[in-house]
Design a protein around this motif. Structure first.
Motif, mmCIF file in Angstrom:
data_model
loop_
_atom_site.group_PDB
_atom_site.id
_atom_site.type_symbol
_atom_site.label_atom_id
_atom_site.label_comp_id
_atom_site.label_asym_id
_atom_site.label_seq_id
_atom_site.Cartn_x
_atom_site.Cartn_y
_atom_site.Cartn_z
ATOM 1 N N LEU A 1 0.700 -1.101 0.041
ATOM 2 C CA LEU A 1 0.071 -0.056 -0.271
ATOM 3 C C LEU A 1 1.009 1.227 -0.088
ATOM 4 O O LEU A 1 2.121 1.181 0.224
ATOM 5 N N ASP A 2 0.310 2.361 -0.171
ATOM 6 C CA ASP A 2 0.989 3.473 -0.465
ATOM 7 C C ASP A 2 1.666 4.094 0.969
ATOM 8 O O ASP A 2 2.589 4.527 1.061
ATOM 9 N N ASP A 3 1.014 3.577 1.888
ATOM 10 C CA ASP A 3 1.360 4.078 3.326
ATOM 11 C C ASP A 3 1.800 2.965 4.054
ATOM 12 O O ASP A 3 1.965 3.125 5.618
ATOM 13 N N GLY A 4 2.014 1.789 3.726
ATOM 14 C CA GLY A 4 2.356 0.614 4.383
ATOM 15 C C GLY A 4 2.166 -0.659 3.581
ATOM 16 O O GLY A 4 2.718 -1.025 2.277
ATOM 17 N N PHE A 5 1.256 -1.549 3.977
ATOM 18 C CA PHE A 5 1.097 -2.790 3.431
ATOM 19 C C PHE A 5 -0.341 -3.362 4.060
ATOM 20 O O PHE A 5 -0.840 -2.854 5.072
ATOM 21 N N ALA A 6 -0.741 -4.385 3.375
ATOM 22 C CA ALA A 6 -1.970 -5.121 3.828
ATOM 23 C C ALA A 6 -1.855 -6.510 3.611
ATOM 24 O O ALA A 6 -0.896 -7.004 2.912
ATOM 25 N N GLY A 7 -2.831 -7.342 3.957
ATOM 26 C CA GLY A 7 -2.679 -8.790 4.084
ATOM 27 C C GLY A 7 -4.051 -9.377 4.441
ATOM 28 O O GLY A 7 -4.938 -8.651 4.859
ATOM 29 N N VAL A 8 -4.082 -10.834 4.081
ATOM 30 C CA VAL A 8 -5.361 -11.534 4.502
ATOM 31 C C VAL A 8 -4.729 -12.916 5.093
ATOM 32 O O VAL A 8 -4.019 -13.432 4.513
ATOM 33 N N VAL A 9 -5.283 -13.429 6.096
ATOM 34 C CA VAL A 9 -5.010 -14.830 6.915
ATOM 35 C C VAL A 9 -6.306 -15.463 6.530
ATOM 36 O O VAL A 9 -7.422 -15.006 7.066
ATOM 37 N N LEU A 10 -6.083 -16.924 5.793
ATOM 38 C CA LEU A 10 -7.214 -17.465 5.685
ATOM 39 C C LEU A 10 -7.016 -18.940 6.415
ATOM 40 O O LEU A 10 -5.906 -19.452 6.149
ATOM 41 N N LEU A 11 -8.170 -19.279 7.040
ATOM 42 C CA LEU A 11 -8.070 -20.700 7.967
ATOM 43 C C LEU A 11 -9.405 -21.503 7.472
ATOM 44 O O LEU A 11 -10.300 -20.855 7.358
ATOM 45 N N LYS A 12 -8.957 -22.414 7.138
ATOM 46 C CA LYS A 12 -10.084 -23.484 6.772
ATOM 47 C C LYS A 12 -10.185 -24.975 7.562
ATOM 48 O O LYS A 12 -9.065 -25.369 7.486
ATOM 49 N N LYS A 13 -11.049 -25.331 8.033
ATOM 50 C CA LYS A 13 -11.240 -26.732 8.649
ATOM 51 C C LYS A 13 -12.561 -27.386 8.382
ATOM 52 O O LYS A 13 -13.464 -26.885 8.436
ATOM 53 N N ASN A 14 -12.547 -28.502 7.682
ATOM 54 C CA ASN A 14 -13.811 -29.161 7.444
ATOM 55 C C ASN A 14 -13.806 -30.500 8.282
ATOM 56 O O ASN A 14 -12.647 -31.306 8.341
ATOM 57 N N VAL A 15 -15.083 -30.963 8.618
ATOM 58 C CA VAL A 15 -15.004 -32.245 9.310
ATOM 59 C C VAL A 15 -16.073 -33.145 8.381
ATOM 60 O O VAL A 15 -17.281 -32.910 8.622
ATOM 61 N N ALA A 16 -15.471 -33.788 7.524
ATOM 62 C CA ALA A 16 -16.381 -34.742 6.631
ATOM 63 C C ALA A 16 -17.206 -33.725 6.161
ATOM 64 O O ALA A 16 -16.802 -32.700 5.444
#
Length: 273
Positions: free
Chosen positions: A125-140
């Protein structure tokens, strides 16, 4: 103006349809109104899907933040699949933080989820940075948890050693149960929460302040996930349990009627005296 009205109507419609079929409903709406495709894909949270990195053999999660056209970037190889000639990549500094964050959240995923899939993507980003944290868990096919944490780091806003952090977290949850006694039961929904904070950036590891940014983002996300899990358990599941308990008796109906008759007999005998 017409596009704005259509966009608001599409969001309103998606909020009223089943969360389990948000991807199908989104596809149907974008087929009817193709001009809304980009706006809806970037605005509507969908259950996460995964792909396997051809170079490393590791699974990674797909979302709008690692998508460029019809290609998705792997956090493990930093390559788009299918390959792109004019793809946009994070800067060297942000890519190093991305690698560090993926390592850290891989440990987090094992500790809290005992499996599942996780991915972290960062961008400049112009003034820093950004991000995304993705987490996924399925049970059957019975249950699934998807958490999407989007954060921004403003390195110019703050004082001294502090930076401004903004976190928006969304949890998509579905639970299903089918048995002879219960029948078919499905519980699904999503919840979004947001927090902002000015945090001190310490020097951590060989990356200095960049390592401190990874730690600060990790603490914010861990705290937010804990609060959202507690809210789901105590408020939403607790309320659902109370409603089901009032509507449906766990004890056999004959036993309930017998107890009620006994109560009436006792009250009648007390009235006679």
């Amino acid at each position: 103006m017409a596009n704005e009205v259509q966009f608001d109507a599409a969001l309103d419609l998606l909020r009223r349809l089943s969360p389990l079929k948000v991807s199908e409903n989104l596809t149907a709406i974008t087929t009817l109104v193709p001009d809304l495709t980009e706006d809806l894909l970037s605005s509507v949270d969908q259950p996460l899907t995964s792909a396997r990195c051809k170079k490393t053999g590791r699974d990674y999660l797909l979302c709008d933040y690692n998508r460029d056209g019809d290609s998705y970037r792997s956090p493990w190889s930093n390559e788009f699949e299918p390959p792109l000639d004019d793809a946009t990549y994070p800067s060297d500094r942000v890519r190093k933080m991305e690698v560090e964050a993926n390592t850290a959240f891989d440990v987090y995923r094992q500790m809290y989820y005992e499996g599942g899939t996780g991915s972290v993507y960062l961008w400049d980003l112009d003034d820093g940075f950004a991000g995304v944290v993705l987490l996924k868990k399925n049970v059957a096919q019975e249950a699934g948890w998807d958490s999407i944490h989007v954060f921004e780091v403003d390195e110019r806003r703050g004082s001294g050693r502090t930076c401004h952090y903004k976190l928006t977290s969304t949890v998509i949850l579905h639970l299903g149960r089918e048995s002879e006694g219960v029948g078919s039961l499905t519980l699904a929904g999503s919840m979004t929460r947001q927090v902002e904070a000015d945090l001190v950036v310490e020097n951590v590891g060989g990356q200095g302040k960049d390592g401190g940014h990874v730690c600060n983002a990790g603490r914010l996300i861990e705290d937010m996930e804990g609060k959202m899990r507690n809210m789901l358990q105590e408020v939403y599941f607790g309320k659902a349990k109370d409603v089901v308990g009032d509507l449906r008796s766990v004890a056999p109906l004959t036993g309930v009627n017998r107890d009620r008759q006994a109560q009436r007999d006792v009250i009648s005998s007390m009235g006679g005296k």
